[in-house]
Design an enzyme around this catalytic site. Structure first.
Site, short mmCIF file in Angstrom:
data_model
loop_
_atom_site.label_atom_id
_atom_site.label_comp_id
_atom_site.label_asym_id
_atom_site.label_seq_id
_atom_site.Cartn_x
_atom_site.Cartn_y
_atom_site.Cartn_z
N GLN A 29 0.82 -1.20 0.00
CA GLN A 29 0.00 0.00 0.00
C GLN A 29 0.86 1.26 0.00
O GLN A 29 2.05 1.21 0.28
CB GLN A 29 -0.91 0.00 1.25
CG GLN A 29 -0.16 -0.24 2.55
CD GLN A 29 -0.98 -0.95 3.61
OE1 GLN A 29 -2.20 -1.02 3.52
NE2 GLN A 29 -0.33 -1.47 4.65
N HIS A 60 -8.48 2.96 19.96
CA HIS A 60 -7.68 1.88 20.54
C HIS A 60 -8.21 1.42 21.89
O HIS A 60 -8.22 0.23 22.18
CB HIS A 60 -6.20 2.32 20.64
CG HIS A 60 -5.56 2.48 19.29
ND1 HIS A 60 -4.90 3.60 18.89
CD2 HIS A 60 -5.53 1.63 18.23
CE1 HIS A 60 -4.47 3.44 17.65
NE2 HIS A 60 -4.84 2.27 17.22
N ASP A 84 0.28 0.03 13.81
CA ASP A 84 0.64 1.30 14.46
C ASP A 84 0.97 1.10 15.94
O ASP A 84 1.61 1.94 16.56
CB ASP A 84 -0.47 2.35 14.28
CG ASP A 84 -1.83 1.84 14.74
OD1 ASP A 84 -1.96 1.48 15.92
OD2 ASP A 84 -2.76 1.79 13.92
N GLU A 104 0.89 -8.46 11.56
CA GLU A 104 0.68 -7.33 10.63
C GLU A 104 1.28 -7.74 9.28
O GLU A 104 2.42 -8.19 9.21
CB GLU A 104 1.36 -6.08 11.21
CG GLU A 104 1.65 -4.96 10.25
CD GLU A 104 0.41 -4.30 9.64
OE1 GLU A 104 -0.43 -3.78 10.38
OE2 GLU A 104 0.31 -4.32 8.38
N ASP A 135 0.24 -12.52 6.71
CA ASP A 135 -1.19 -12.31 6.46
C ASP A 135 -1.96 -12.97 7.61
O ASP A 135 -1.74 -14.16 7.89
CB ASP A 135 -1.53 -12.97 5.11
CG ASP A 135 -2.99 -12.77 4.74
OD1 ASP A 135 -3.85 -12.78 5.64
OD2 ASP A 135 -3.27 -12.61 3.55
N GLY A 136 -2.83 -12.23 8.24
CA GLY A 136 -3.58 -12.75 9.39
C GLY A 136 -4.36 -14.01 9.07
O GLY A 136 -4.48 -14.90 9.92
N ASP A 153 -7.78 -5.59 14.22
CA ASP A 153 -7.53 -4.15 14.07
C ASP A 153 -7.11 -3.93 12.63
O ASP A 153 -5.98 -3.55 12.33
CB ASP A 153 -6.41 -3.76 15.04
CG ASP A 153 -6.15 -2.27 15.07
OD1 ASP A 153 -6.87 -1.53 14.37
OD2 ASP A 153 -5.22 -1.86 15.78
N SER A 154 -8.04 -4.23 11.72
CA SER A 154 -7.69 -4.25 10.31
C SER A 154 -8.14 -2.98 9.60
O SER A 154 -8.97 -2.23 10.12
CB SER A 154 -8.35 -5.45 9.66
OG SER A 154 -9.73 -5.41 9.91
N ASP A 156 -10.04 -1.15 6.19
CA ASP A 156 -11.36 -1.39 5.59
C ASP A 156 -11.37 -2.69 4.78
O ASP A 156 -10.33 -3.11 4.29
CB ASP A 156 -11.72 -0.23 4.64
CG ASP A 156 -11.97 1.05 5.41
OD1 ASP A 156 -12.06 0.99 6.65
OD2 ASP A 156 -12.07 2.12 4.78
N1 SAM Z 1 -7.63 1.68 13.02
C1 SAM Z 1 -7.61 1.47 11.67
C2 SAM Z 1 -8.90 1.71 10.94
O1 SAM Z 1 -9.95 1.18 11.28
O2 SAM Z 1 -8.85 2.53 10.02
C3 SAM Z 1 -6.87 0.23 11.35
C4 SAM Z 1 -5.42 0.49 11.63
S1 SAM Z 1 -4.24 -0.64 11.31
C5 SAM Z 1 -2.87 0.41 10.89
C6 SAM Z 1 -4.69 -1.62 9.95
C7 SAM Z 1 -3.55 -2.55 9.52
O3 SAM Z 1 -4.06 -3.79 9.04
C8 SAM Z 1 -2.68 -1.98 8.42
O4 SAM Z 1 -1.41 -1.66 8.94
C9 SAM Z 1 -2.63 -3.10 7.36
O5 SAM Z 1 -1.34 -3.25 6.80
C10 SAM Z 1 -3.05 -4.31 8.18
N2 SAM Z 1 -3.62 -5.41 7.40
C11 SAM Z 1 -4.44 -5.34 6.33
N3 SAM Z 1 -4.74 -6.58 5.88
C12 SAM Z 1 -4.10 -7.46 6.69
C13 SAM Z 1 -4.02 -8.88 6.73
N4 SAM Z 1 -4.67 -9.65 5.83
N5 SAM Z 1 -3.28 -9.45 7.71
C14 SAM Z 1 -2.62 -8.69 8.62
N6 SAM Z 1 -2.65 -7.35 8.62
C15 SAM Z 1 -3.39 -6.73 7.67
#
Ligand code: SAM
Length: 277
Positions: A29, A60, A84, A104, A135-136, A153-154, A156
């Site tokens: 991204q 949070h 974060d 993450e 990947d989660g 905490d992903s 969109d």
């Molecule tokens: N608080 C935020 C929101 O609702 O807008 C979410 C914040 S957090 C920084 C989201 C994180 O999820 C990102 O850093 C992204 O890289 C991570 N992410 C996205 N898809 C993922 C996946 N499949 N597995 C693990 N992490 C993932």
């Protein structure tokens, strides 16, 4: 100074005056850091605001504390996404927690958070925290009956995050929980993202016996009204008389005893969305 707009839908957005601090393209991204007069530094992924120094505590705290308070004794916690570090910081306020895994997908988010958001990422190097760059969805494949609390905490539900909002993923989350396990997910805005919100609730209900939805007001997220969905097969997650004394011991700025007591008080229109889904 520039004006930056985050588009919430095709017709509405959030515009802030800002200095651009850093812009990089990771494997997954575009990561942008802005410095703004109103919200302090902002973390933006692919044009969407993830967190800001000014209001991050709301999201949070509300994501982490209800599930951790409801669990009889949370020791092992998993965060999926959340690079974060804000959710990890809140989890470690619970003295029973011995181990936090952060999964993450994008290491660059962690590197940027540690450099530009020290107050948010401050606990990522705590000895109780282990970071997995994965990947989660794949990470959970190998984890069975291990966690007390799993927190989504992903970003969109588009791109790499899309799978994290579907039934097969929630099945894996359920299998990764041990007895008394609870999961909680950020589930978007009931006002501007009704489809995502209702969809996540429907998928979670297919998998877990007890499911509850609660809200918080996060100024920089679309519409401000944000939802969280909490679920468990073991614990009645809507019983907020449990473990009330633990709420008073937490050092927080938003989550508190009164909010916990009426956590599931929902506006009528949100109840209607849930009934239909
Ligand atoms: N608080 C935020 C929101 O609702 O807008 C979410 C914040 S957090 C920084 C989201 C994180 O999820 C990102 O850093 C992204 O890289 C991570 N992410 C996205 N898809 C993922 C996946 N499949 N597995 C693990 N992490 C993932």
């Amino acid at each position: 100074m520039i004006w930056f707009t985050e588009y919430w839908t095709e017709n509405v957005g959030l515009t802030v005056k800002a200095h651009e601090v850093k812009r990089i393209k990771s494997k997954y991204q575009e990561i942008l850091v802005l410095d703004t007069p109103e919200f302090g530094k902002m973390l933006i992924l692919d044009g969407l605001v993830q967190t800001t120094e000014r209001d991050e505590f709301i999201y949070h705290e509300m994501l982490a504390h209800p599930a951790l308070v409801m669990h009889p004794q949370p020791e092992r916690v998993l965060v999926i996404g959340g690079g974060d570090g804000g959710t990890v910081r809140e989890i470690l306020k619970h003295p029973s927690v011995k181990e936090v895994h952060l999964c993450e997908i994008d290491e660059e988010v962690i590197i940027v958070a540690e450099k530009y958001f020290p107050t948010i990422s401050e606990k990522l190097r705590d000895p109780r925290v282990k970071i997995f760059i994965e990947d989660g969805n794949e990470f959970l494949q190998e984890r069975k009956g291990y966690y007390d609390v799993v927190i989504m905490d992903s970003s969109d539900p588009v791109g790499a995050s899309e799978v994290l909002f579907k039934e097969p993923f929630y099945q894996k989350v359920k299998q990764s929980l041990r007895e008394n396990g609870i999961m909680v997910a950020q589930t978007e805005s009931p006002v501007l993202q009704e489809k995502y919100f209702a969809g996540a609730y429907r998928e979670i209900r297919k998998v877990f016996r007890n499911v509850g939805v609660y809200l918080a007001y996060v100024p920089t997220y679309p519409s401000g009204m944000w939802s969280f969905t909490i679920a468990s097969d073991y614990i009645d997650v809507k019983d907020t008389s449990r473990n009330r004394e633990r709420v008073k011991e937490l050092k927080t700025k938003y989550f508190c005893d009164n909010i916990y007591a009426c956590l599931f008080a929902l506006p009528q229109f949100v109840q209607e969305i849930l009934k239909k889904s």
